[in-house]
Motif scaffolding. Structure first.
Motif, PDB file in Angstrom:
ATOM      1  N   ARG A 109       0.818  -1.212   0.000  1.00 37.10           N
ATOM      2  CA  ARG A 109       0.000   0.000   0.000  1.00 37.10           C
ATOM      3  C   ARG A 109       0.855   1.266   0.000  1.00 37.10           C
ATOM      4  N   ASN A 110       2.003   1.283   0.682  1.00 35.08           N
ATOM      5  CA  ASN A 110       2.841   2.480   0.685  1.00 35.08           C
ATOM      6  C   ASN A 110       3.432   2.740  -0.697  1.00 35.08           C
ATOM      7  N   SER A 111       3.903   1.689  -1.343  1.00 33.77           N
ATOM      8  CA  SER A 111       4.474   1.849  -2.681  1.00 33.77           C
ATOM      9  C   SER A 111       3.404   2.280  -3.678  1.00 33.77           C
ATOM     10  N   ILE A 112       2.244   1.643  -3.614  1.00 37.11           N
ATOM     11  CA  ILE A 112       1.154   2.003  -4.529  1.00 37.11           C
ATOM     12  C   ILE A 112       0.629   3.393  -4.211  1.00 37.11           C
ATOM     13  N   GLY A 113       0.540   3.736  -2.912  1.00 32.02           N
ATOM     14  CA  GLY A 113       0.081   5.072  -2.526  1.00 32.02           C
ATOM     15  C   GLY A 113       1.021   6.160  -3.018  1.00 32.02           C
ATOM     16  N   LEU A 114       2.332   5.898  -2.950  1.00 34.09           N
ATOM     17  CA  LEU A 114       3.293   6.878  -3.449  1.00 34.09           C
ATOM     18  C   LEU A 114       3.165   7.041  -4.957  1.00 34.09           C
ATOM     19  N   GLN A 172      12.550  15.360  -8.759  1.00 31.83           N
ATOM     20  CA  GLN A 172      12.898  14.081  -9.392  1.00 31.83           C
ATOM     21  C   GLN A 172      11.651  13.228  -9.617  1.00 31.83           C
ATOM     22  N   MET A 173      10.634  13.869 -10.208  1.00 27.45           N
ATOM     23  CA  MET A 173       9.372  13.168 -10.411  1.00 27.45           C
ATOM     24  C   MET A 173       9.524  11.981 -11.346  1.00 27.45           C
ATOM     25  N   LEU A 174      10.281  12.156 -12.427  1.00 30.71           N
ATOM     26  CA  LEU A 174      10.455  11.049 -13.373  1.00 30.71           C
ATOM     27  C   LEU A 174      11.162   9.879 -12.708  1.00 30.71           C
ATOM     28  N   GLU A 175      12.201  10.184 -11.924  1.00 30.49           N
ATOM     29  CA  GLU A 175      12.926   9.122 -11.239  1.00 30.49           C
ATOM     30  C   GLU A 175      12.030   8.429 -10.216  1.00 30.49           C
ATOM     31  N   THR A 176      11.197   9.220  -9.516  1.00 30.53           N
ATOM     32  CA  THR A 176      10.287   8.635  -8.531  1.00 30.53           C
ATOM     33  C   THR A 176       9.292   7.700  -9.193  1.00 30.53           C
ATOM     34  N   ARG A 177       8.695   8.149 -10.300  1.00 37.23           N
ATOM     35  CA  ARG A 177       7.703   7.323 -10.981  1.00 37.23           C
ATOM     36  C   ARG A 177       8.343   6.066 -11.552  1.00 37.23           C
ATOM     37  N   ARG A 178       9.558   6.195 -12.040  1.00 40.37           N
ATOM     38  CA  ARG A 178      10.257   5.027 -12.586  1.00 40.37           C
ATOM     39  C   ARG A 178      10.586   4.025 -11.476  1.00 40.37           C
ATOM     40  N   PHE A 179      11.043   4.527 -10.330  1.00 36.71           N
ATOM     41  CA  PHE A 179      11.355   3.630  -9.216  1.00 36.71           C
ATOM     42  C   PHE A 179      10.105   2.944  -8.706  1.00 36.71           C
ATOM     43  N   GLN A 180       8.995   3.689  -8.607  1.00 35.22           N
ATOM     44  CA  GLN A 180       7.767   3.082  -8.104  1.00 35.22           C
ATOM     45  C   GLN A 180       7.279   1.974  -9.022  1.00 35.22           C
ATOM     46  N   MET A 181       7.460   2.133 -10.319  1.00 35.63           N
ATOM     47  CA  MET A 181       7.074   1.068 -11.244  1.00 35.63           C
ATOM     48  C   MET A 181       7.857  -0.204 -10.940  1.00 35.63           C
ATOM     49  N   ARG A 182       9.147  -0.067 -10.723  1.00 35.02           N
ATOM     50  CA  ARG A 182       9.966  -1.243 -10.438  1.00 35.02           C
ATOM     51  C   ARG A 182       9.679  -1.799  -9.047  1.00 35.02           C
ATOM     52  N   ASP A 183       9.398  -0.916  -8.099  1.00 33.08           N
ATOM     53  CA  ASP A 183       9.085  -1.371  -6.745  1.00 33.08           C
ATOM     54  C   ASP A 183       7.780  -2.163  -6.727  1.00 33.08           C
ATOM     55  N   ILE A 184       6.778  -1.690  -7.448  1.00 32.72           N
ATOM     56  CA  ILE A 184       5.503  -2.405  -7.534  1.00 32.72           C
ATOM     57  C   ILE A 184       5.704  -3.749  -8.227  1.00 32.72           C
TER      58      ILE A 184
END
Length: 409
Positions: free
Chosen positions: A184-189, A262-274
């Motif tokens: 939920r934290n990763s998806i919420g972010l 670093q929005m692009l980096e955040t979104r890219r990391f969240q994709m891999r984290d999910i």
């Protein structure tokens, strides 16, 4: 208190749930999620959608077979009642693919999937009706038995364990842990990042700021200034509109720019984290950064995904179907198995080399090889042959004797 009652808790106290009630969600959360995460909000994140779709549609598309076992021999039994149930129509409204997709969707998101088993007068399963996992509670009774509570509005239906098909992910043995709850934290972010990006571009790409005026304003004046300034800045149609400030007004940006955040980096990391939470290699959900999209590398990644992620799903399904749908007396006589090796098939060149080796070494008949390629059987194709002139095995001894006689004359 029995051991089942004590074991039924998963890190929860009696103040948060009733004794014996099972839970697939974590008891404590170290950090509050940026956004509320539900099944609907999670599936709006492209990484979640792609992972769930991949795991759901792939499993539902794999053929399922019922085998009758006799010692070391087994033969597919297409007349068994479960063959009709699991290979064609599990219930009056769903085909096999739709039913497995519905069940697997619940399993992937919530860690559990449930279906009510309807039986005939002989006790054989005749239909399977899926239940939404989020509307089912599992309770362990003092004697160790399990009951299922299904909630629909103000109504509650209680089912005995033998009347529910329950497939679960890893957990405490009674209920599986929910990837949706633990991620939920990763998806919420990821949801927060999506929302910020949407609002930022809806505002014409202008960061938030402070408007200062060198005088004290009344409430009505302050409200009017705010409305007038918002009309100049908010909305994509005002993205390139010239702002005119008067009466000593000054605008100061207080919000970081997306590149500074670093929005692009955040979104890219969240994709891999999910993707990690769902056990899916990120390249399989179109993350191509730093990875080639061609060659044997991707092929090996896919094989690893099939063996390390999808194979455990299939094993859970096979065991649950066998234990719940077959009578105890038939569990040694029949096997329920997905045709998993079809996913491991190589390209046409690799399949041709494999079939050639198997046929030429007497490990597979020509008709068995043709069946794997969905080709019809041919007369005389059921004999095992070897590379020595591709002769039937039972004739090799005769050929050797004849050749010996010929040399002696």
């Amino acid at each position: 208190m029995s051991i089942w009652r004590r074991f039924s808790f998963w890190g929860r106290s009696a103040t948060t749930q009733q004794e014996g009630q099972q839970s697939s969600s974590p008891d404590t959360r170290n950090v509050e999620s940026v956004k509320t995460v539900t099944e609907d909000t999670a599936l709006q994140i492209s990484a979640v959608w792609a992972c769930v779709r991949l795991l759901t549609e792939t499993l539902a598309s794999i053929p399922l077979h019922i085998y009758r076992v006799d010692g070391d021999e087994r033969e597919e039994d297409s007349r068994h009642n479960l063959a009709r149930l699991l290979k064609r129509k599990p219930n009056a409204r769903m085909t096999k693919v739709v039913w497995f997709e519905t069940m697997q969707l619940n399993l992937v998101l919530h860690g559990n999937c449930y279906a009510v088993i309807d039986r005939d007068s002989k006790g054989q399963a005749i239909s399977l009706w899926p239940l939404p996992a989020q509307q089912v509670d599992v309770e362990t009774l003092p004697d160790g038995s399990v009951v299922y509570h299904y909630y629909e509005g103000n109504d509650v239906a209680v089912f005995a364990e033998e009347n529910i098909l329950h497939v679960r992910l890893f957990g405490n043995g009674t209920i599986g842990l929910s990837p949706l709850e633990y991620a939920r934290n990763s998806i919420g972010l990821a949801t927060g990042s999506e929302e910020f990006s949407s609002k930022f571009f809806c505002n014409g790409g202008k960061p938030g700021g402070v408007l200062t005026i060198d005088q004290v304003l009344k409430d009505e004046q302050r409200k009017k200034v705010r409305e007038n300034f918002s009309a100049l800045t908010q909305g994509s149609e005002n993205a390139h509109r010239l702002m005119v400030l008067e009466a000593g007004m000054k605008y100061q940006q207080v919000q970081l720019k997306p590149e500074d955040m670093q929005m692009l980096e955040t979104r890219r990391f969240q994709m891999r984290d999910i993707a990690r939470f769902f056990g899916v290699p990120s390249i399989l959900i179109n993350d191509q950064e730093g990875t080639t999209t061609w060659g044997t590398g991707v092929e090996q990644i896919m094989l690893g995904f099939y063996q390390l992620n999808l194979r455990p799903y299939l094993s859970r399904w096979e065991e649950a179907l066998r234990e719940k749908l077959l009578p105890t007396s038939d569990r040694r006589k029949y096997q329920i198995e997905f045709a998993f090796e079809g996913l491991l098939r190589a390209d046409s060149k690799g399949r041709a080399e494999y079939s050639s080796q198997m046929v030429n070494n007497g490990l597979m008949t020509r008709n068995e090889a043709r069946k794997k390629e969905n080709l019809p059987a041919l007369p005389g194709g059921d004999m095992l042959t070897v590379q020595s002139a591709l002769s039937p095995l039972e004739q090799l001894g005769q050929q050797t004797d004849n050749s010996g006689d010929s040399d002696g004359t």
